[in-house]
Design an enzyme around this catalytic site. Structure first.
Site, PDB file in Angstrom:
ATOM      1  N   LYS A   1       0.858  -0.999   0.040  1.00 21.82           N
ATOM      2  CA  LYS A   1      -0.046  -0.099  -0.005  1.00 21.82           C
ATOM      3  C   LYS A   1       0.869   1.381  -0.120  1.00 21.82           C
ATOM      4  O   LYS A   1       1.969   1.408   0.774  1.00 21.82           O
ATOM      5  CB  LYS A   1      -0.765  -0.049   1.166  1.00 21.82           C
ATOM      6  CG  LYS A   1      -2.201  -0.492   1.048  1.00 21.82           C
ATOM      7  CD  LYS A   1      -3.179   0.320   0.246  1.00 21.82           C
ATOM      8  CE  LYS A   1      -3.961   1.431   0.729  1.00 21.82           C
ATOM      9  NZ  LYS A   1      -4.861   0.815   1.829  1.00 21.82           N
ATOM     10  N   HIS A   2       0.617   2.118  -0.913  1.00 24.11           N
ATOM     11  CA  HIS A   2       1.529   3.637  -0.829  1.00 24.11           C
ATOM     12  C   HIS A   2       2.891   3.200  -0.962  1.00 24.11           C
ATOM     13  O   HIS A   2       3.653   3.763  -0.165  1.00 24.11           O
ATOM     14  CB  HIS A   2       0.849   4.296   0.151  1.00 24.11           C
ATOM     15  CG  HIS A   2      -0.300   4.912   0.121  1.00 24.11           C
ATOM     16  ND1 HIS A   2      -0.613   6.013  -0.840  1.00 24.11           N
ATOM     17  CD2 HIS A   2      -1.640   4.599   0.793  1.00 24.11           C
ATOM     18  CE1 HIS A   2      -1.879   6.292  -0.663  1.00 24.11           C
ATOM     19  NE2 HIS A   2      -2.522   5.416   0.000  1.00 24.11           N
TER      20      HIS A   2
ATOM     21  N   ASN B   1      13.315   5.784   6.719  1.00 28.59           N
ATOM     22  CA  ASN B   1      13.910   4.556   7.554  1.00 28.59           C
ATOM     23  C   ASN B   1      12.968   3.343   7.574  1.00 28.59           C
ATOM     24  O   ASN B   1      11.784   3.335   8.123  1.00 28.59           O
ATOM     25  CB  ASN B   1      14.231   5.433   9.022  1.00 28.59           C
ATOM     26  CG  ASN B   1      15.245   6.246   8.806  1.00 28.59           C
ATOM     27  OD1 ASN B   1      16.209   6.192   8.490  1.00 28.59           O
ATOM     28  ND2 ASN B   1      14.839   7.565   9.504  1.00 28.59           N
TER      29      ASN B   1
ATOM     30  N   HIS C   1      14.556   5.425  -1.108  1.00 21.83           N
ATOM     31  CA  HIS C   1      13.947   6.833  -0.433  1.00 21.83           C
ATOM     32  C   HIS C   1      12.779   7.074  -1.699  1.00 21.83           C
ATOM     33  O   HIS C   1      12.824   6.422  -2.728  1.00 21.83           O
ATOM     34  CB  HIS C   1      14.715   8.072  -0.688  1.00 21.83           C
ATOM     35  CG  HIS C   1      15.683   7.774   0.446  1.00 21.83           C
ATOM     36  ND1 HIS C   1      17.153   7.734   0.289  1.00 21.83           N
ATOM     37  CD2 HIS C   1      15.501   7.941   1.820  1.00 21.83           C
ATOM     38  CE1 HIS C   1      17.784   7.596   1.415  1.00 21.83           C
ATOM     39  NE2 HIS C   1      16.908   7.796   2.417  1.00 21.83           N
TER      40      HIS C   1
END
Ligand code: 93A
Length: 522
Positions: free
Chosen positions: A278-279, A423, A522
């Site tokens: 998800k996302h 993180n 990232h």
């Protein structure tokens, strides 16, 4: 509209379909001009054709380097019909209304492992692109054909329109022609760019990305952004780009991004695995004896987030798993290397579910690949993160060594952490994620979130292991883990305060291993 096609110049390296096309042209009364190899092939097939050198009165010279580079050729292509007639007559130039060219096979040549720089240079086509560009520029009067897949369409128009090609088709073919030469020059620049200072420069001076549009999208990441999906025409790895869509609404922008995240993660496992995303982050990952067992466990990590998620498998989708998914949850996309007929029939009850099959390229063979990240005004390029430590490369840094079960869970958690945005903290137990903390600005918050998620979903953390995608800068992350009941930790190590972090582990009886490799994402 333009005059009918009376004269065409044919000069092709890839001779697929050229004989039939040439014959078709002559049937419409088109006079044919051609270069050495193409000329001979047409002659052998009893097609009336004149050699370019005869037309220009100038021989093909320098081993073919100069064959069509002549004002009688380029004047004939570029002349504005009506406007340039007098100058043509003065210089004995006759119009050339159609150019059929495909270029020296540069990409195929440099793809050969034994290709030398000289081979590559000789395969830089000069006369071909010159004619292609001239003819495309003058499409108001002329027709440029660079792809054998257009031969039938052109003959069809000549037949239907009394020897004419429509303006719309001439324009469309001109666009294709410039795409063709742009891609061609891009490949040359790419190849030569890589030769420059190859010893200390891994990346070329310029990047020429040739991507083909796979689909337009209704919108992008948000409804006010337009978007499309482009794919690498060379891509062979199983991926969201090479997948076959079996059913469902077209993939949205976010679907593609999330499916990529899910499928790339599940590919990293050799055991039967399931990843729910998800996302852009895995919200549940598990391995199991069967796809259904893996899915059940992955779902259990975070049923709340799994709602409307993307589910990826590294084994074919079977009927029982398909049924469990459909019965249990709203799902956007299911992707797997193969889908059984029964599973497909079950998913078909939910027509909106997008079902993707990657079996055509399975098993996954990893090709070296690049990652791109857009910044305003530029693009960051790096090698894809293909690194993964093996068990023997782990260093035990704590007083207590991990048990066999802990080691298996550490390896599992580490694999997952690589695919979680930094993180990244992953809690795992017995081949199942127990909590995932993603994308926080501080590591200790990722750890806290992993714990909160586990508690909220009723999963018990005590006895779990923890993976961290990068080192712990302080002991607080370990203290939080110890308080939650974590028994073993895997992390890269390399912090200034490693000793403080190891001490924290030892105080809590936690086993800790260093990987020496981090997986920022990232
Ligand atoms: O060597 S070239 O750059 N010089 C030219 O004048 C020229 N004209 C056509 N290459 C040239 N061509 C290319 O020859 C065409 O683009 C085509 O790929 C090829 C066809 O050669 P043949 O008909 O001899 O097989």
């Amino acid at each position: 509209n333009a005059t009918p096609v009376r004269r065409a110049l044919l000069s092709v390296s890839d001779k697929t379909g050229i004989v039939e096309f040439a014959r078709g042209l002559t049937e419409h009364g088109v006079e044919l001009l051609s270069t050495g190899g193409t000329f001979r092939l047409l002659q052998e097939n009893a097609i009336a054709v004149k050699e370019v050198s005869e037309h220009t009165g100038f021989p093909e010279i320098m081993d073919g380097r100069v064959k069509t580079l002549h004002p009688k050729i380029h004047g004939g292509i570029l002349a504005r019909r009506g406007q340039d007639d007098a100058v043509m007559a003065e210089n004995d130039i006759t119009p050339i209304d159609m150019v059929v060219v495909n270029l020296y096979p540069f990409a195929a040549t440099v793809a050969k492992p034994d290709c030398t720089l000289e081979d590559a240079i000789e395969n830089i086509d000069i006369g071909g692109p010159t004619m292609v560009r001239a003819c495309a520029k003058n499409h108001a009067y002329t027709t440029i054909v660079v792809n054998s897949s257009d031969y039938a369409r052109v003959l069809g128009e000549l037949a239907a329109q009394d020897g004419h090609v429509s303006r719309a088709t001439r324009f469309d073919l001109a666009v294709k022609a410039f795409e063709h030469t742009a891609g061609y020059d891009g490949a040359i620049a790419d190849y030569l760019g890589r030769k420059v200072d190859a010893a200390d420069e891994v990346f070329p001076r310029t990047f020429n990305l040739q991507l083909d549009k796979k689909q337009d999208m209704r919108y992008g990441e948000n409804p006010h952004q337009q978007a499309a999906f482009y794919i690498d025409p060379q891509a062979r790895e199983p991926s969201v780009a090479t997948a076959k869509m079996l059913q469902g609404k077209p993939l949205s922008y976010n679907n593609v991004a999330d499916t990529d995240a899910a499928f790339e993660c599940v590919k990293a496992f050799s055991e039967t695995a399931c990843v729910i995303v998800k996302h852009a982050n895995p919200c549940g990952v598990a391995i199991g004896a069967t796809p259904l067992a893996a899915y059940d466990k992955a779902f259990a990590t975070d049923p709340t987030s799994a709602f409307g998620g993307i589910i990826a498998f590294n084994t074919p989708l079977d009927a029982e798993t398909a049924q469990a998914i459909i019965d249990r949850q709203f799902v956007e996309v299911i992707i797997a290397p193969g889908v059984s007929d029964e599973a497909a029939a079950i998913v078909a009850n939910k027509q909106n579910v997008r079902l993707l099959d990657v079996s055509a390229h399975w098993p996954a063979e990893q090709q070296p690949a690049l990652d791109f990240k857009r910044v305003n005004g530029g693009l960051l390029v790096q090698e894809r993160d293909d690194g993964m430590v093996t068990r023997d490369e782990l260093t035990v840094v704590s007083q207590r060594a991990p048990s066999e079960q802990e080691l298996r869970d550490l390896a599992f958690a580490w694999r997952v952490a690589k695919f979680v945005k930094s993180n990244a903290i992953v809690y795992a137990k017995e081949g199942q994620t127990v909590g995932v903390g993603a994308g926080q600005m501080s590591r200790v918050y990722s750890a806290k979130i992993a714990g909160i998620k586990a508690a909220d979903e009723g999963l018990s953390v005590p006895g779990s292991v923890m993976a961290s995608d990068a080192f712990f800068p302080f002991r607080d992350g370990i203290d939080a883990a110890a308080a939650a009941g974590i028994t073993a930790v895997i992390q890269p190590g390399g912090s200034m305060r490693d000793q403080e972090v190891i001490d924290a582990a030892n105080e809590a009886g936690i086993a800790m291993v260093f990987t020496g490799m981090r997986h920022f994402r990232h």
